[in-house]
Design an enzyme around this catalytic site. Structure first.
Site, short mmCIF file in Angstrom:
data_model
loop_
_atom_site.label_atom_id
_atom_site.label_comp_id
_atom_site.label_asym_id
_atom_site.label_seq_id
_atom_site.Cartn_x
_atom_site.Cartn_y
_atom_site.Cartn_z
N LYS A 90 0.81 -1.22 0.00
CA LYS A 90 0.00 0.00 0.00
C LYS A 90 0.85 1.27 0.00
O LYS A 90 0.41 2.31 -0.49
CB LYS A 90 -0.95 -0.01 1.19
CG LYS A 90 -2.08 -1.01 1.01
CD LYS A 90 -3.28 -0.65 1.84
CE LYS A 90 -4.46 -1.52 1.49
NZ LYS A 90 -4.32 -2.90 2.03
N GLU A 112 -9.67 6.85 3.62
CA GLU A 112 -10.53 5.92 4.33
C GLU A 112 -9.67 4.70 4.66
O GLU A 112 -8.69 4.42 4.00
CB GLU A 112 -11.69 5.50 3.44
CG GLU A 112 -11.37 4.37 2.45
CD GLU A 112 -10.28 4.68 1.44
OE1 GLU A 112 -10.08 5.87 1.12
OE2 GLU A 112 -9.60 3.74 0.99
N SER A 378 1.45 -9.88 -0.74
CA SER A 378 1.13 -8.46 -0.66
C SER A 378 1.56 -7.81 0.66
O SER A 378 1.81 -6.62 0.71
CB SER A 378 -0.36 -8.24 -0.88
OG SER A 378 -1.12 -9.06 0.01
#
Ligand code: PLP
Length: 399
Positions: A90, A112, A378
């Site tokens: 991310k 968010e 990930s």
């Protein structure tokens, strides 16, 4: 040649587009007008790649997992996004979008978060760039994801508790959109996955595409060819998968296999498998496959993995699935847990629960001995330790 990429109007086939309140029109339009020019500028590229290298720690390794390969009878490489700063992919997107926000002259960041992973990545980027940051998070998620909330606060972000609706991610997105409607001039909405109105899905895919760019170079070096036979990734909103497949999307030699969260199983209704169990609809400003009832009310998704617990899916992935360019599997909680313990014991890598949904597809595949498989891990599993330990006896009975 057929292309699976986005068209001029912001659609992947019939999915995507921009369905937003009039008041956001100008803000979205100005983002759409500027993002490609800024992303492709030499100045942006230089700053972005320097930060990815020196701050995030890229390139992330492409690791040949020998024992895992032996078990599944092929050559499995793991793309190690778990080794990035803040523990997942991310951060690639957060750094890219904050550079973009600055170049667009924005003064304030909102975001968010569900599990808190995107909130932490955004708060990290904001600390780095000295920008004020407000993160919308459902009140229930704030309870469930205590450590990430504390991290965001330590990084200087304001965590705003959302008490409307089901008090989870869906409502946090709505609240962030509401904030943006009130402050469209000075505020940049830093979206965490390959979802939302155009151009967000394309923007996020481009920023994460560094993953497949590196895979190309690393495979060339290790295998003497720059493409694998299979690419595998988990999908929540779809950003790590979008980055993994980006440079191979139109290369039909490469088979794409995506794992979404089945939860307790699609038949139980307790699921987050929006491709397998969803129908076409509009959510958070774009057309995609959505978990909804016959009246178009969004159904609360369920997954053991907070990062995959989203009732929609990025428009790219809805399209890849519909066109059968990608094979999509719904992976249930227990299958993901089993895969997490397997990777931990075979390779000494504790994966994030989200990534375990990609790993859990391995036993369902029919590989040939010479197949080269690249699977994206990930994120790392530190945040999921409590969940793992609660199930350890089931999966490691001999300890
Ligand atoms: C958030 C998250 C995901 C799911 O998001 P995508 O946008 O689908 O990539 C997957 N893995 C980890 C580790 C995450 O934190």
């Amino acid at each position: 040649m057929k292309s699976y990429n986005i068209d001029q109007n912001g659609y992947y086939g019939e999915f995507g587009g921009s369905f937003i309140p009039e008041i956001l029109h100008k803000a979205i339009e100005s983002l759409r007008e500027q993002y490609l020019t800024i992303l492709e500028s030499e100045e942006f590229q230089k700053e972005f790649h320097e930060l990815l290298r020196d701050y995030v720690g890229r390139p992330s390794p492409l690791y040949l997992a020998k024992r895992l390969s032996e078990k599944y009878g092929c050559k499995i490489y793991l793309k190690r996004e778990d080794l990035n700063h803040t523990g997942a992919h991310k951060i690639n997107n957060a750094i890219g979008q904050i550079l973009l926000a600055r170049k667009m002259g924005k003064k304030r960041i909102i975001a968010e978060t569900g599990a808190g992973q995107h909130g932490v990545a955004t708060a990290t980027a904001c600390a780095l760039m000295n920008m004020p940051c407000r993160v919308y998070m459902g009140a229930i998620d704030i309870e469930r994801q205590h450590v990430n909330v504390e991290k965001m606060r330590m990084l200087g972000a304001e965590v705003f508790s959302v008490t409307s609706g089901s008090q989870t991610l869906t409502d946090a997105v709505n609240e962030a959109l509401r904030d943006w409607c009130t402050n469209p001039e000075d505020t940049f909405y830093l979206l965490g996955s390959a979802v939302g109105p155009h151009p967000y899905p394309d923007l996020v895919a481009r920023l994460q595409s560094v993953i497949s760019k590196e895979i190309k170079e690393q495979l060339m070096e290790k295998e003497g060819r720059d493409y694998p036979d299979y690419l595998m990734a988990c999908i929540g909103g779809g950003s790590n998968a979008a980055g993994t497949v980006y440079h191979y999307i139109d290369d039909e030699r490469v088979k794409l296999v995506l794992g979404e969260a089945g939860g307790y199983g699609i038949a139980t209704g307790k699921t987050a498998a929006s491709i397998s169990a969803g129908t076409e609809g509009i959510i958070h400003g774009f057309r995609t496959l959505v978990l909804q009832d016959e009246n178009g009310q969004i159904k609360e998704p369920y997954s053991i993995s907070a990062g995959l617990d989203y009732p929609g899916i990025g428009p790219l992935h809805a399209h890849l699935a519909k066109e059968r360019r990608a094979q999509v599997m719904a992976i249930n909680d227990d299958e993901a847990l089993r895969a997490a313990f397997e990777l931990t014991r075979l390779e000494g890598i504790i994966p994030a629960l989200e990534s375990s949904h990609a790993l859990a597809m391995l036993p369902k595949m029919n590989f040939k001995k010479d197949d080269v498989v690249v699977l994206t891990v990930s994120g790392r599993g530190d945040k999921d330790l409590e969940t793992y330990l609660a199930h350890k006896d089931e999966f490691c009975p001999n300890d």
